[in-house]
Structures are given as structure tokens and as C-alpha cells.
Design a protein around this motif. Structure first.
Motif, PDB file in Angstrom:
ATOM      1  N   LEU A  59       2.915 -10.005  -2.902  1.00 32.24           N
ATOM      2  CA  LEU A  59       2.681 -10.166  -1.463  1.00 32.24           C
ATOM      3  C   LEU A  59       1.919  -8.967  -0.904  1.00 32.24           C
ATOM      4  O   LEU A  59       2.136  -7.828  -1.338  1.00 32.24           O
ATOM      5  N   PRO A  60       1.055  -9.196   0.085  1.00 34.53           N
ATOM      6  CA  PRO A  60       0.307  -8.081   0.677  1.00 34.53           C
ATOM      7  C   PRO A  60       1.186  -7.266   1.626  1.00 34.53           C
ATOM      8  O   PRO A  60       2.092  -7.792   2.271  1.00 34.53           O
ATOM      9  N   THR A  61       0.894  -5.973   1.692  1.00 32.26           N
ATOM     10  CA  THR A  61       1.576  -5.074   2.622  1.00 32.26           C
ATOM     11  C   THR A  61       0.642  -3.908   2.957  1.00 32.26           C
ATOM     12  O   THR A  61      -0.170  -3.511   2.114  1.00 32.26           O
ATOM     13  N   PRO A  62       0.734  -3.357   4.162  1.00 35.23           N
ATOM     14  CA  PRO A  62      -0.094  -2.191   4.485  1.00 35.23           C
ATOM     15  C   PRO A  62       0.282  -1.000   3.599  1.00 35.23           C
ATOM     16  O   PRO A  62       1.448  -0.808   3.265  1.00 35.23           O
ATOM     17  N   ALA A  63      -0.717  -0.221   3.241  1.00 31.08           N
ATOM     18  CA  ALA A  63      -0.489   0.958   2.394  1.00 31.08           C
ATOM     19  C   ALA A  63      -1.415   2.077   2.829  1.00 31.08           C
ATOM     20  O   ALA A  63      -2.458   1.851   3.433  1.00 31.08           O
ATOM     21  N   THR A  64      -1.016   3.301   2.483  1.00 29.47           N
ATOM     22  CA  THR A  64      -1.823   4.485   2.753  1.00 29.47           C
ATOM     23  C   THR A  64      -2.137   5.167   1.433  1.00 29.47           C
ATOM     24  O   THR A  64      -1.237   5.440   0.626  1.00 29.47           O
ATOM     25  N   VAL A  65      -3.423   5.442   1.215  1.00 34.57           N
ATOM     26  CA  VAL A  65      -3.839   6.134  -0.005  1.00 34.57           C
ATOM     27  C   VAL A  65      -3.512   7.611   0.153  1.00 34.57           C
ATOM     28  O   VAL A  65      -3.950   8.262   1.103  1.00 34.57           O
ATOM     29  N   VAL A  66      -2.705   8.133  -0.764  1.00 36.28           N
ATOM     30  CA  VAL A  66      -2.266   9.530  -0.708  1.00 36.28           C
ATOM     31  C   VAL A  66      -3.276  10.436  -1.417  1.00 36.28           C
ATOM     32  O   VAL A  66      -3.632  11.500  -0.919  1.00 36.28           O
ATOM     33  N   VAL A 118     -12.644   4.972  -6.632  1.00 40.45           N
ATOM     34  CA  VAL A 118     -12.253   6.118  -5.805  1.00 40.45           C
ATOM     35  C   VAL A 118     -12.944   6.057  -4.438  1.00 40.45           C
ATOM     36  O   VAL A 118     -12.320   6.331  -3.412  1.00 40.45           O
ATOM     37  N   ASN A 119     -14.202   5.654  -4.412  1.00 38.15           N
ATOM     38  CA  ASN A 119     -14.914   5.517  -3.136  1.00 38.15           C
ATOM     39  C   ASN A 119     -14.366   4.366  -2.301  1.00 38.15           C
ATOM     40  O   ASN A 119     -14.381   4.417  -1.074  1.00 38.15           O
ATOM     41  N   ARG A 120     -13.876   3.346  -2.973  1.00 37.03           N
ATOM     42  CA  ARG A 120     -13.300   2.200  -2.259  1.00 37.03           C
ATOM     43  C   ARG A 120     -11.957   2.543  -1.626  1.00 37.03           C
ATOM     44  O   ARG A 120     -11.583   1.992  -0.598  1.00 37.03           O
ATOM     45  N   PHE A 121     -11.212   3.467  -2.267  1.00 33.35           N
ATOM     46  CA  PHE A 121      -9.888   3.861  -1.779  1.00 33.35           C
ATOM     47  C   PHE A 121      -9.821   5.381  -1.585  1.00 33.35           C
ATOM     48  O   PHE A 121      -9.143   6.082  -2.325  1.00 33.35           O
ATOM     49  N   PRO A 122     -10.511   5.925  -0.572  1.00 34.54           N
ATOM     50  CA  PRO A 122     -10.482   7.379  -0.361  1.00 34.54           C
ATOM     51  C   PRO A 122      -9.107   7.840   0.144  1.00 34.54           C
ATOM     52  O   PRO A 122      -8.389   7.092   0.811  1.00 34.54           O
ATOM     53  N   ALA A 123      -8.757   9.072  -0.175  1.00 29.12           N
ATOM     54  CA  ALA A 123      -7.478   9.648   0.264  1.00 29.12           C
ATOM     55  C   ALA A 123      -7.394   9.602   1.787  1.00 29.12           C
ATOM     56  O   ALA A 123      -8.368   9.874   2.492  1.00 29.12           O
ATOM     57  N   GLY A 124      -6.218   9.217   2.295  1.00 26.84           N
ATOM     58  CA  GLY A 124      -5.981   9.149   3.729  1.00 26.84           C
ATOM     59  C   GLY A 124      -6.327   7.801   4.347  1.00 26.84           C
ATOM     60  O   GLY A 124      -6.007   7.558   5.518  1.00 26.84           O
ATOM     61  N   SER A 125      -6.963   6.921   3.599  1.00 29.91           N
ATOM     62  CA  SER A 125      -7.371   5.634   4.181  1.00 29.91           C
ATOM     63  C   SER A 125      -6.214   4.632   4.168  1.00 29.91           C
ATOM     64  O   SER A 125      -5.286   4.717   3.379  1.00 29.91           O
ATOM     65  N   GLU A 126      -6.306   3.700   5.094  1.00 29.10           N
ATOM     66  CA  GLU A 126      -5.350   2.590   5.157  1.00 29.10           C
ATOM     67  C   GLU A 126      -5.955   1.440   4.366  1.00 29.10           C
ATOM     68  O   GLU A 126      -7.148   1.171   4.453  1.00 29.10           O
ATOM     69  N   THR A 127      -5.114   0.755   3.594  1.00 34.56           N
ATOM     70  CA  THR A 127      -5.579  -0.358   2.777  1.00 34.56           C
ATOM     71  C   THR A 127      -4.459  -1.379   2.632  1.00 34.56           C
ATOM     72  O   THR A 127      -3.403  -1.227   3.244  1.00 34.56           O
ATOM     73  N   THR A 128      -4.685  -2.380   1.853  1.00 31.64           N
ATOM     74  CA  THR A 128      -3.655  -3.374   1.571  1.00 31.64           C
ATOM     75  C   THR A 128      -3.241  -3.234   0.114  1.00 31.64           C
ATOM     76  O   THR A 128      -4.092  -3.232  -0.777  1.00 31.64           O
ATOM     77  N   ALA A 129      -1.941  -3.123  -0.109  1.00 34.59           N
ATOM     78  CA  ALA A 129      -1.388  -3.126  -1.459  1.00 34.59           C
ATOM     79  C   ALA A 129      -0.695  -4.466  -1.664  1.00 34.59           C
ATOM     80  O   ALA A 129      -0.386  -5.171  -0.696  1.00 34.59           O
ATOM     81  N   TYR A 130      -0.443  -4.800  -2.906  1.00 39.98           N
ATOM     82  CA  TYR A 130       0.243  -6.054  -3.242  1.00 39.98           C
ATOM     83  C   TYR A 130       1.456  -5.701  -4.075  1.00 39.98           C
ATOM     84  O   TYR A 130       1.330  -5.057  -5.107  1.00 39.98           O
ATOM     85  N   TYR A 131       2.634  -6.115  -3.608  1.00 38.63           N
ATOM     86  CA  TYR A 131       3.869  -5.721  -4.283  1.00 38.63           C
ATOM     87  C   TYR A 131       4.608  -6.943  -4.818  1.00 38.63           C
ATOM     88  O   TYR A 131       4.442  -8.071  -4.336  1.00 38.63           O
ATOM     89  N   ASP A 132       5.435  -6.693  -5.813  1.00 42.69           N
ATOM     90  CA  ASP A 132       6.250  -7.725  -6.442  1.00 42.69           C
ATOM     91  C   ASP A 132       7.500  -7.925  -5.593  1.00 42.69           C
ATOM     92  O   ASP A 132       8.307  -7.002  -5.468  1.00 42.69           O
ATOM     93  N   PRO A 133       7.695  -9.095  -4.985  1.00 42.63           N
ATOM     94  CA  PRO A 133       8.870  -9.282  -4.132  1.00 42.63           C
ATOM     95  C   PRO A 133      10.187  -9.176  -4.910  1.00 42.63           C
ATOM     96  O   PRO A 133      11.214  -8.834  -4.334  1.00 42.63           O
ATOM     97  N   GLY A 134      10.154  -9.402  -6.200  1.00 46.78           N
ATOM     98  CA  GLY A 134      11.360  -9.260  -7.020  1.00 46.78           C
ATOM     99  C   GLY A 134      11.656  -7.826  -7.388  1.00 46.78           C
ATOM    100  O   GLY A 134      12.807  -7.460  -7.641  1.00 46.78           O
ATOM    101  N   ARG A 135      10.627  -6.999  -7.434  1.00 46.35           N
ATOM    102  CA  ARG A 135      10.750  -5.562  -7.722  1.00 46.35           C
ATOM    103  C   ARG A 135       9.786  -4.826  -6.799  1.00 46.35           C
ATOM    104  O   ARG A 135       8.658  -4.512  -7.191  1.00 46.35           O
ATOM    105  N   PRO A 136      10.201  -4.541  -5.572  1.00 47.44           N
ATOM    106  CA  PRO A 136       9.280  -3.944  -4.597  1.00 47.44           C
ATOM    107  C   PRO A 136       8.687  -2.594  -5.029  1.00 47.44           C
ATOM    108  O   PRO A 136       7.685  -2.170  -4.468  1.00 47.44           O
ATOM    109  N   SER A 137       9.285  -1.939  -5.998  1.00 46.47           N
ATOM    110  CA  SER A 137       8.741  -0.657  -6.460  1.00 46.47           C
ATOM    111  C   SER A 137       7.478  -0.853  -7.301  1.00 46.47           C
ATOM    112  O   SER A 137       6.798   0.106  -7.644  1.00 46.47           O
ATOM    113  N   ARG A 138       7.159  -2.079  -7.612  1.00 44.20           N
ATOM    114  CA  ARG A 138       5.978  -2.389  -8.433  1.00 44.20           C
ATOM    115  C   ARG A 138       4.873  -2.929  -7.531  1.00 44.20           C
ATOM    116  O   ARG A 138       5.023  -3.978  -6.911  1.00 44.20           O
TER     117      ARG A 138
END
Length: 160
Positions: A59-66, A118-138
Motif C-alpha cells: 500500500l502507498p504511504t507518504p515517506a521522507t527520504v533521509v 539518487v536524483n529521483r529521491f534526493p535527501a529531504g524530499s517527500e515521496t511515496t513509499a509502498y509498505y507490506d500491510p502484513g509487515r509494515p516494517s517492510r
């Protein structure tokens, strides 16, 4: 039986032994080869399954590139490059972190793919991550089937 006949019989027996011994070699080699291809096909199947599963279920969720950088790896064969992107996301009030861009990212001697990610996901940018609803840490940033399973399939096809 004459001496010439015995010689012919001995040669025939010798040839039969050689044929049996080469048949054994081909059976052994064929078994080894099929086993080796089964291992590579297994790697292909697992990679493809992970990617298809992520594209279907994650599932998609907001994420921040660290952090986001191209990492160089040196060995006797030369230098290879891989994208190292870590990101954080929150599910159900709990913050998680991941460094998986894709299930099939690998090092390459061509740094352009790593730089593109790396250019697509620069540090500090907001993006969309996709997580496993059965194991949210993945979680991953790029779901779907990447190029590795297709490369393995095309590479191995002539050997089947």
C-alpha cells in the motif's frame, strides 16, 4: 576362434566400456546442469514473485527520504556503483525506516542507473513509499517488476 577374431572381440568390448563410461558422464553432467539451472530459475522466480507481490499487495504511504547517495564498491574486478537511499514513513502512529529502493537493485559498473535513482529521491524530499500491510516494517520506493528477473530469464533461456 582366430587371433584376428579375438582382437576384434577385445576392441568391441573396449568400445562398449567407453560408451558406458561416456553415458555415465553425460548423465552426471546432465544432472548437474539441470540442478544448476534449477537454482538460477529459483532465484529468478523468487525475485519475480517478490516484485509482483509488492506491486499487487503493498500500500502507498507518504515517506521522507533521509539520505540518498551513490555508493562505490571496489574489488579486483573494478568499481561498481549502487544507489543507497534510506527513507522514513509512519504507519499507525509508528515510524519505520527502510533502505529498499526496489527488490532487485544491484551494483553495476555503470554509475548512471545509481545516479538516476539518487536524483529521483534526493535527501529531504517527500515521496511515496509502498509498505507490506502484513509487515509494515517492510517497504520499498519502487514497486513492480524491475529489470533483474527479465535479465535473468533472457540470459538463461539459451541454456535450457
Amino acid at each position: 576362434m582366430g587371433q584376428e577374431s579375438r582382437r576384434v572381440v577385445r576392441r568391441s568390448c573396449h568400445m562398449a566400456k567407453r560408451i558406458r563410461s561416456s553415458r555415465g558422464f553425460f548423465i552426471l553432467f546432465g544432472t548437474f546442469w539441470c540442478g544448476l539451472l534449477a537454482v538460477f530459475d529459483g532465484v529468478f522466480a523468487v525475485q519475480a514473485y517478490k516484485q509482483i507481490d509488492a506491486a499487487r499487495r503493498f500500500l502507498p504511504t507518504p515517506a521522507t527520504v533521509v539520505s540518498s547517495e551513490v555508493e562505490s564498491h571496489y574489488d579486483s574486478d573494478g568499481t561498481t556503483y549502487s544507489p543507497e537511499v534510506s527513507f522514513e514513513y509512519t504507519i499507525g502512529g509508528q515510524t519505520y525506516s527502510s533502505d529498499k529502493v526496489h527488490f532487485a537493485v544491484w551494483s553495476s559498473s555503470d554509475s548512471s542507473e545509481a545516479h538516476d535513482i539518487v536524483n529521483r529521491f534526493p535527501a529531504g524530499s517527500e515521496t511515496t513509499a509502498y509498505y507490506d500491510p502484513g509487515r509494515p516494517s517492510r517497504a520499498i520506493l519502487l514497486p513492480g517488476v524491475g529489470s533483474l528477473p527479465w535479465f535473468l530469464a533472457l540470459f538463461l533461456t539459451p541454456f535450457h
